[in-house]
Design a protein around this motif. Structure first.
Motif, mmCIF file in Angstrom:
data_model
loop_
_atom_site.group_PDB
_atom_site.id
_atom_site.type_symbol
_atom_site.label_atom_id
_atom_site.label_comp_id
_atom_site.label_asym_id
_atom_site.label_seq_id
_atom_site.Cartn_x
_atom_site.Cartn_y
_atom_site.Cartn_z
ATOM 1 N N LEU A 89 0.811 -1.206 0.000
ATOM 2 C CA LEU A 89 0.000 0.000 0.000
ATOM 3 C C LEU A 89 0.851 1.265 0.000
ATOM 4 N N GLY A 90 1.984 1.233 0.687
ATOM 5 C CA GLY A 90 2.830 2.420 0.747
ATOM 6 C C GLY A 90 3.215 2.927 -0.622
ATOM 7 N N ALA A 91 3.671 2.026 -1.486
ATOM 8 C CA ALA A 91 4.077 2.419 -2.833
ATOM 9 C C ALA A 91 2.890 2.922 -3.647
ATOM 10 N N ALA A 92 1.743 2.263 -3.489
ATOM 11 C CA ALA A 92 0.552 2.678 -4.235
ATOM 12 C C ALA A 92 0.104 4.074 -3.823
ATOM 13 N N LEU A 93 0.180 4.358 -2.519
ATOM 14 C CA LEU A 93 -0.280 5.654 -2.031
ATOM 15 C C LEU A 93 0.681 6.782 -2.399
ATOM 16 N N GLU A 94 1.960 6.482 -2.456
ATOM 17 C CA GLU A 94 2.927 7.518 -2.842
ATOM 18 C C GLU A 94 2.613 8.079 -4.223
ATOM 19 N N ALA A 95 2.076 7.232 -5.099
ATOM 20 C CA ALA A 95 1.749 7.680 -6.455
ATOM 21 C C ALA A 95 0.575 8.653 -6.470
ATOM 22 N N LEU A 96 -0.132 8.774 -5.336
ATOM 23 C CA LEU A 96 -1.326 9.617 -5.284
ATOM 24 C C LEU A 96 -1.088 10.944 -4.572
ATOM 25 N N ASP A 97 0.144 11.189 -4.172
ATOM 26 C CA ASP A 97 0.435 12.372 -3.362
ATOM 27 C C ASP A 97 0.172 13.689 -4.076
ATOM 28 N N THR A 98 0.107 13.679 -5.395
ATOM 29 C CA THR A 98 -0.110 14.929 -6.125
ATOM 30 C C THR A 98 -1.589 15.161 -6.471
ATOM 31 N N CYS A 99 -2.448 14.242 -6.067
ATOM 32 C CA CYS A 99 -3.873 14.383 -6.391
ATOM 33 C C CYS A 99 -4.573 15.297 -5.391
ATOM 34 N N ASP A 116 0.680 -1.937 6.002
ATOM 35 C CA ASP A 116 -0.321 -1.176 5.257
ATOM 36 C C ASP A 116 -0.994 -0.138 6.151
ATOM 37 N N GLU A 117 -1.254 -0.500 7.384
ATOM 38 C CA GLU A 117 -1.851 0.461 8.312
ATOM 39 C C GLU A 117 -0.915 1.649 8.547
ATOM 40 N N VAL A 118 0.367 1.366 8.712
ATOM 41 C CA VAL A 118 1.343 2.450 8.904
ATOM 42 C C VAL A 118 1.397 3.340 7.663
ATOM 43 N N ALA A 119 1.405 2.728 6.490
ATOM 44 C CA ALA A 119 1.441 3.499 5.242
ATOM 45 C C ALA A 119 0.200 4.372 5.111
ATOM 46 N N LEU A 120 -0.943 3.826 5.473
ATOM 47 C CA LEU A 120 -2.190 4.586 5.378
ATOM 48 C C LEU A 120 -2.203 5.736 6.380
ATOM 49 N N PHE A 121 -1.695 5.489 7.583
ATOM 50 C CA PHE A 121 -1.597 6.532 8.598
ATOM 51 C C PHE A 121 -0.758 7.710 8.093
ATOM 52 N N HIS A 122 0.401 7.426 7.547
ATOM 53 C CA HIS A 122 1.272 8.500 7.059
ATOM 54 C C HIS A 122 0.661 9.208 5.849
ATOM 55 N N PHE A 123 0.015 8.444 4.979
ATOM 56 C CA PHE A 123 -0.624 9.066 3.814
ATOM 57 C C PHE A 123 -1.750 9.995 4.252
ATOM 58 N N HIS A 124 -2.542 9.541 5.208
ATOM 59 C CA HIS A 124 -3.641 10.373 5.725
ATOM 60 C C HIS A 124 -3.089 11.694 6.264
ATOM 61 N N ASN A 125 -2.022 11.612 7.039
ATOM 62 C CA ASN A 125 -1.418 12.827 7.602
ATOM 63 C C ASN A 125 -0.905 13.755 6.508
ATOM 64 N N ARG A 126 -0.240 13.175 5.476
ATOM 65 C CA ARG A 126 0.269 14.005 4.375
ATOM 66 C C ARG A 126 -0.877 14.696 3.643
ATOM 67 N N ALA A 127 -1.940 13.942 3.428
ATOM 68 C CA ALA A 127 -3.086 14.507 2.710
ATOM 69 C C ALA A 127 -3.710 15.650 3.493
#
Length: 247
Positions: A89-99, A116-127
């Motif tokens: 999930l981490g790699a998949a979410l990194e591709a969405l950082d510009t959306c 995956d939970e850790v990746a989602l947590f960090h992605f949520h915070n970045r978003a």
């Protein structure tokens, strides 16, 4: 639909987000839910929303509709079915950082996988830090999700919750009539009543059934009547536990 790939921005909107999956084709939304999702998609509302309900109530439909709505407003959107990214999930979410707007469909699929939970947590915070908007879909409210990472649980609990419920018979009738009309498919009222007695409440199953009837009606150049339904469905009767691409 997977994370954006080079050239994806040039694809016509209807190819990325099916034209049947729009806000104006959704039946049975809670009061104010469509306006709230539209505001989220276009940036007039900030933060995250958790759209929850049992399979087949239209969660995926609304997630795709929100993505299409965002892009129609000139924003970048992405739709990610989380079941396709379990374990990476981490790699998949990194591709969405510009959306600008991201719909993450099927939250239940990645919960319980620590990385995956850790990746989602960090992605949520970045978003949230970047002013981007997130739409999650899940089978249960945030409080009912099995989450191993407490910090992720607190982030999801802070999202606005919208609950979808299965359609009643009148709602299912309206859905069938609306979808048939958009296809130019002539379905007699008696045929709709016959269908409603024999198919489940799952929106994905109803949509696939209409696709099947549309092809058969076009090939036979016939209206959809009860005898025609019996003929078409004889080999493959509609099932009450059909899959849920419109989940």
């Amino acid at each position: 639909m997977n994370p954006p790939v080079p050239g994806a921005a040039q694809l016509p909107l209807a190819l990325r987000y099916p034209p049947d999956q729009r806000f104006d084709t959704f039946v049975g939304a809670p009061d104010g839910a469509l306006a709230q999702l539209q505001a989220l998609a276009t940036g007039h509302e900030r933060g995250g929303v958790l759209l929850q309900g049992p399979p087949g109530v239209g969660k995926t439909h609304l997630a795709l509709a929100a993505c299409a709505h965002a892009e129609a407003a000139g924003l970048r959107s992405a739709f990610l079915p989380l079941a396709t990214a379990v374990g990476r999930l981490g790699a998949a979410l990194e591709a969405l950082d510009t959306c600008d707007f991201i719909a993450l469909d099927g939250l239940d699929a990645v919960l319980g996988t620590r990385e995956d939970e850790v990746a989602l947590f960090h992605f949520h915070n970045r978003a949230m830090d970047g002013g981007r908007r997130l739409l999650y879909t899940a089978g249960t409210p945030a409080a009912g999700l099995t989450i191993g990472l407490p910090d992720l649980g607190s982030r999801l609990a802070a999202c606005t919750g919208i609950a979808l419920a299965p359609l009643d018979d009148e709602g299912r009738r309206e859905l069938l009539q609306c979808r048939a009309l958009r296809r130019g498919l002539v379905v007699e009222p008696a045929a709709i009543d016959w269908l409603l007695r024999r198919v489940g409440r799952d929106l994905g199953g109803l949509t696939r059934l209409l696709d099947q009837l549309d092809r058969a009606s076009l090939a036979a150049q016939r209206r959809v009547t009860v005898p025609f339904l019996r003929q078409v469905l004889a080999a493959e009767p509609a099932s009450d536990d059909a899959g849920t691409p419109g989940g």
